[in-house]
Scaffold this motif. Sequence first.
Motif, mmCIF file in Angstrom:
data_model
loop_
_atom_site.group_PDB
_atom_site.id
_atom_site.type_symbol
_atom_site.label_atom_id
_atom_site.label_comp_id
_atom_site.label_asym_id
_atom_site.label_seq_id
_atom_site.Cartn_x
_atom_site.Cartn_y
_atom_site.Cartn_z
ATOM 1 N N GLY A 91 27.780 40.287 45.084
ATOM 2 C CA GLY A 91 26.978 39.638 45.636
ATOM 3 C C GLY A 91 26.179 40.383 46.941
ATOM 4 N N ARG A 92 26.778 41.318 47.289
ATOM 5 C CA ARG A 92 25.597 42.346 48.007
ATOM 6 C C ARG A 92 25.398 43.591 47.183
ATOM 7 N NH1 ARG A 92 28.275 42.998 54.415
ATOM 8 N NH2 ARG A 92 27.182 40.968 54.758
ATOM 9 N N PRO A 93 23.944 44.546 48.015
ATOM 10 C CA PRO A 93 23.515 44.754 47.817
ATOM 11 C C PRO A 93 24.411 46.664 46.741
ATOM 12 C CG PRO A 93 21.726 44.449 49.088
ATOM 13 C CD PRO A 93 23.214 43.596 49.357
ATOM 14 N N LEU B 132 30.202 47.254 34.815
ATOM 15 C CA LEU B 132 31.191 48.427 35.169
ATOM 16 C C LEU B 132 31.356 47.875 36.633
ATOM 17 C CD1 LEU B 132 34.148 49.680 33.737
ATOM 18 C CD2 LEU B 132 32.479 51.690 34.501
ATOM 19 N N ALA B 133 30.403 48.223 37.044
ATOM 20 C CA ALA B 133 30.858 47.737 38.579
ATOM 21 C C ALA B 133 31.123 46.231 39.312
ATOM 22 C CB ALA B 133 29.255 47.960 39.323
ATOM 23 N N ASP B 134 30.416 45.620 38.135
ATOM 24 C CA ASP B 134 30.840 44.338 38.645
ATOM 25 C C ASP B 134 32.324 43.953 38.005
ATOM 26 O OD1 ASP B 134 28.369 43.223 39.802
ATOM 27 O OD2 ASP B 134 27.773 42.322 37.742
ATOM 28 N N PHE B 135 33.259 44.420 37.581
ATOM 29 C CA PHE B 135 33.938 43.997 37.094
ATOM 30 C C PHE B 135 35.218 44.913 37.954
ATOM 31 C CE2 PHE B 135 38.076 46.266 35.298
ATOM 32 C CZ PHE B 135 38.840 45.091 34.590
ATOM 33 N N ILE B 136 34.540 46.461 38.704
ATOM 34 C CA ILE B 136 35.611 46.415 39.501
ATOM 35 C C ILE B 136 35.437 45.934 41.016
ATOM 36 C CG2 ILE B 136 35.626 49.063 41.294
ATOM 37 C CD1 ILE B 136 34.621 50.316 38.706
ATOM 38 N N ILE B 137 34.023 45.353 41.151
ATOM 39 C CA ILE B 137 34.351 44.216 42.320
ATOM 40 C C ILE B 137 35.880 43.284 42.281
ATOM 41 C CG2 ILE B 137 33.061 42.822 43.663
ATOM 42 C CD1 ILE B 137 32.243 45.570 44.664
ATOM 43 N N LYS B 138 35.836 42.762 40.886
ATOM 44 C CA LYS B 138 36.989 41.269 40.651
ATOM 45 C C LYS B 138 37.827 41.690 41.028
ATOM 46 C CE LYS B 138 32.749 39.221 38.460
ATOM 47 N NZ LYS B 138 32.238 38.921 36.357
ATOM 48 N N GLN B 139 38.062 43.292 40.680
ATOM 49 C CA GLN B 139 39.774 43.890 40.460
ATOM 50 C C GLN B 139 40.213 44.235 42.079
ATOM 51 O OE1 GLN B 139 41.378 43.225 37.895
ATOM 52 N NE2 GLN B 139 39.352 42.935 37.356
ATOM 53 N N GLN B 140 39.085 44.090 43.217
ATOM 54 C CA GLN B 140 39.578 44.457 44.490
ATOM 55 C C GLN B 140 39.939 42.972 45.174
ATOM 56 O OE1 GLN B 140 36.309 46.794 45.827
ATOM 57 N NE2 GLN B 140 37.106 48.895 44.937
#
Length: 224
Positions: free
Chosen positions: A28-30, A216-224
Amino acid sequence: MDHIIIVAGGKGTRMGGDLPKQFLPIGGRPVLMHTIKKFHDYNPKLHIIVVLPHDQQAFWRQLCDEQGFTIEHDIADGGASRFESSRNGLALVPDDEEGVVGFHDGVRPFVSAETIDRCFEAAREDYAALPVMPVTDTLRFTGGSSAGRNVPRSDYRIVQTPQVFDIALAKQAFRQPYRDAFTDDASVVESLGCQVRMVEGNRENIKLTTPFDLQLADFIIKQQ
């Protein structure tokens, strides 16, 4: 005072769109906002300098307004090369300042606080430091006249950022004229004969350059 120069001059061509990759949204953010926040969370007193092409700066300020992004940072103009962009950012660090200065890719939003701390503290001790990771894939050398040969991967490391240096050393290094051999900020410092200390990076500290990286970045974000 310590400083971090976040270089964000990408055009996003390999992402397959018109929006520069540092402005693409993850969670949701740059991307660039995530990167800045990592350093602010590590040390709220850290002087943050963001290097952006001049024609992208108004859009960036608009994004900050829309997102309510209030982490303080200065903005420097991007240059025609990474060397010039880093030098422009470094110009915002006073010449008589004591401390260390780091250079980080704007599209590496997952650098860990531990990696940042290792780099800054190692540079404080040994003047220059960068984070590295082991190579996990087999490497093949294809130069020369032979068809190619495998090389020992234990002899190599993957280089990440932030690359951190004593301020006076960085200032001296970036007074040099540009050379093709300057492939990153560490190579500029190494050209003075200075050894750069390697410290452990973190596996998630990837540089987002392709659509797959963004997934991959979206996946990592969801795991945080």
